[in-house]
Scaffold this motif. Structure first.
Motif, mmCIF file in Angstrom:
data_model
loop_
_atom_site.group_PDB
_atom_site.id
_atom_site.type_symbol
_atom_site.label_atom_id
_atom_site.label_comp_id
_atom_site.label_asym_id
_atom_site.label_seq_id
_atom_site.Cartn_x
_atom_site.Cartn_y
_atom_site.Cartn_z
ATOM 1 N N VAL A 139 0.877 -1.115 0.447
ATOM 2 C CA VAL A 139 -0.280 0.275 0.103
ATOM 3 C C VAL A 139 0.982 1.169 -0.442
ATOM 4 C CG1 VAL A 139 -1.439 1.390 1.080
ATOM 5 C CG2 VAL A 139 -1.563 -0.591 1.125
ATOM 6 N N LEU A 140 1.766 1.511 1.237
ATOM 7 C CA LEU A 140 2.825 2.647 1.035
ATOM 8 C C LEU A 140 3.030 2.197 -0.514
ATOM 9 C CD1 LEU A 140 4.711 1.740 4.365
ATOM 10 C CD2 LEU A 140 2.792 3.026 3.674
ATOM 11 N N ALA A 141 3.568 1.625 -1.442
ATOM 12 C CA ALA A 141 3.977 1.744 -2.914
ATOM 13 C C ALA A 141 3.370 2.290 -3.230
ATOM 14 C CB ALA A 141 4.365 1.025 -3.435
ATOM 15 N N GLY A 142 2.449 2.986 -3.592
ATOM 16 C CA GLY A 142 1.076 4.014 -3.751
ATOM 17 C C GLY A 142 1.240 4.610 -3.859
ATOM 18 N N VAL A 143 1.038 5.265 -2.351
ATOM 19 C CA VAL A 143 0.911 6.334 -1.679
ATOM 20 C C VAL A 143 2.453 6.741 -1.741
ATOM 21 C CG1 VAL A 143 1.580 7.831 0.782
ATOM 22 C CG2 VAL A 143 0.138 5.733 0.621
ATOM 23 N N LEU A 144 4.137 6.874 -1.861
ATOM 24 C CA LEU A 144 5.118 7.130 -2.013
ATOM 25 C C LEU A 144 4.699 7.796 -4.021
ATOM 26 C CD1 LEU A 144 7.874 7.606 -1.821
ATOM 27 C CD2 LEU A 144 8.123 5.455 -2.392
ATOM 28 N N ASP A 145 4.387 6.829 -4.161
ATOM 29 C CA ASP A 145 3.899 7.266 -5.868
ATOM 30 C C ASP A 145 3.531 8.284 -6.050
ATOM 31 O OD1 ASP A 145 4.988 5.359 -7.188
ATOM 32 O OD2 ASP A 145 3.380 4.264 -7.497
ATOM 33 N N GLU A 146 2.219 9.013 -5.565
ATOM 34 C CA GLU A 146 1.628 9.789 -4.958
ATOM 35 C C GLU A 146 1.975 11.343 -4.694
ATOM 36 O OE1 GLU A 146 -3.261 11.011 -3.495
ATOM 37 O OE2 GLU A 146 -2.383 8.664 -3.137
ATOM 38 N N VAL A 147 3.040 10.821 -4.625
ATOM 39 C CA VAL A 147 3.339 11.675 -3.132
ATOM 40 C C VAL A 147 4.849 12.419 -3.913
ATOM 41 C CG1 VAL A 147 2.274 11.263 -1.148
ATOM 42 C CG2 VAL A 147 5.044 10.751 -1.531
ATOM 43 N N ALA A 148 5.433 11.716 -4.931
ATOM 44 C CA ALA A 148 7.028 11.565 -5.515
ATOM 45 C C ALA A 148 6.515 13.108 -5.739
ATOM 46 C CB ALA A 148 6.978 10.544 -6.682
ATOM 47 N N PRO A 149 5.636 13.990 -6.621
ATOM 48 C CA PRO A 149 5.515 15.537 -7.095
ATOM 49 C C PRO A 149 5.665 15.795 -5.966
ATOM 50 C CG PRO A 149 3.604 14.096 -7.852
ATOM 51 C CD PRO A 149 4.181 13.200 -7.112
ATOM 52 N N ALA A 150 5.900 16.141 -4.937
ATOM 53 C CA ALA A 150 5.771 17.000 -3.660
ATOM 54 C C ALA A 150 7.234 17.179 -3.272
ATOM 55 C CB ALA A 150 4.588 16.149 -2.056
ATOM 56 N N SER A 151 7.872 17.963 -4.341
ATOM 57 C CA SER A 151 9.226 17.816 -3.657
ATOM 58 C C SER A 151 9.329 19.323 -4.745
ATOM 59 C CB SER A 151 10.230 16.950 -4.326
ATOM 60 O OG SER A 151 11.164 17.086 -4.205
ATOM 61 N N GLY A 152 10.418 19.544 -3.999
ATOM 62 C CA GLY A 152 10.897 21.332 -4.814
ATOM 63 C C GLY A 152 10.012 22.797 -4.431
ATOM 64 N N SER A 153 8.873 22.608 -3.890
ATOM 65 C CA SER A 153 8.006 23.819 -3.963
ATOM 66 C C SER A 153 8.656 24.727 -2.989
ATOM 67 C CB SER A 153 6.995 23.578 -3.196
ATOM 68 O OG SER A 153 5.975 22.716 -3.851
ATOM 69 N N PRO A 154 8.271 26.074 -3.675
ATOM 70 C CA PRO A 154 9.113 27.294 -2.777
ATOM 71 C C PRO A 154 9.160 27.048 -1.543
ATOM 72 C CG PRO A 154 7.829 27.635 -4.580
ATOM 73 C CD PRO A 154 7.590 26.222 -4.543
#
Length: 242
Positions: A81-96
């Motif tokens: 299940v956490l593999a899916g969570v990780l895929d979902e939050v992958a874009p959450a990086s590098g925000s101002p």
């Protein structure tokens, strides 16, 4: 990968494995996916090797080709299940603002735990078989690192956020009382009963309960989670600014 006991019967019509033994016809992915389905349907008590083997169409011994114990199966189901969570939050990086990314990761994990209450009990329990959980933890930590805190403060910050998210998610994911599940009593009426009990208490003995009881009577669990998370993140911002 677990090794099937030598005296265990082979799965029917299974291909031969090295050493003359016969290998189960399903896969680790199939075993774990069906385990997740069982957990989602009826919780941890429903997940037995016998029930899982029945769903997969094989014998109980065939499960031991892939996992050595129920504990390992639960840990792998959690990681699935956490593999899916990780895929979902992958874009959450590098925000101002790195705290925006921390918030996104926290809310996504919270939603997953509320949807699957069993998940919280096995989160990061065995990182040897939970690589996605470890990567999720590190991904959150990478956003905290952008705040410029010391290693100790960063470790404390990630632990606080993870602890809050997993703990509140587990609490809110618990099954409601049967009378609420059946529709006999609405959620507002159920909470209202406790609010009335608080109001009946001695204000001198319970000043805080009287102070917040009107808010408690109408609160929304998800909104309260977000408010608490924002308080944590505000503290992190103050620490970073200092």
């Amino acid at each position: 990968m677990a090794t099937r006991p030598p005296d265990s019967p082979a799965a029917p019509s299974a291909p031969a494995a090295p050493g003359g033994r016969r290998r189960a016809s399903h896969s680790l992915e199939a075993v774990v996916s069906e385990a997740v389905a069982l957990l989602d349907e009826a919780g941890e008590p429903a997940l037995t090797f016998r029930a899982l083997a029945t769903r997969l169409g094989g014998g109980v011994a065939s499960i031991y080709w892939y996992v050595a114990s129920k504990d390992e199966l639960l840990d792998r189901a959690c990681d699935h299940v956490l593999a899916g969570v990780l895929d979902e939050v992958a874009p959450a990086s590098g925000s101002p603002d790195p705290l925006d990314d921390v918030r996104t990761i926290g809310v996504t994990l919270f939603d997953a735990i509320v949807a699957r209450p069993w998940l919280a009990a096995y989160f990061l329990r065995d990182t040897d078989v939970q690589p996605h959980g470890l990567r999720l933890y590190d991904h959150l930590g990478q956003q905290v690192m952008r705040l410029g805190l010391s290693p100790r403060r960063s470790f404390d910050a990630v632990s606080a956020v993870m602890g809050y998210v997993v703990g509140v998610g587990a609490d809110l994911g618990r099954q409601p009382p049967q009378e609420v599940l059946s529709g006999e009593v609405g959620r507002d009426e159920f909470v209202g009963r406790y609010a009335d009990q608080w109001r009946a208490l001695d204000p001198a003995a319970y000043p805080f309960l009287h102070y917040v009881v009107d808010e408690f009577a109408v609160h929304d669990d998800a909104d309260q989670f977000l408010a608490g998370l924002d308080l944590l993140l505000a503290g992190l911002r103050l620490a970073a600014d200092a």
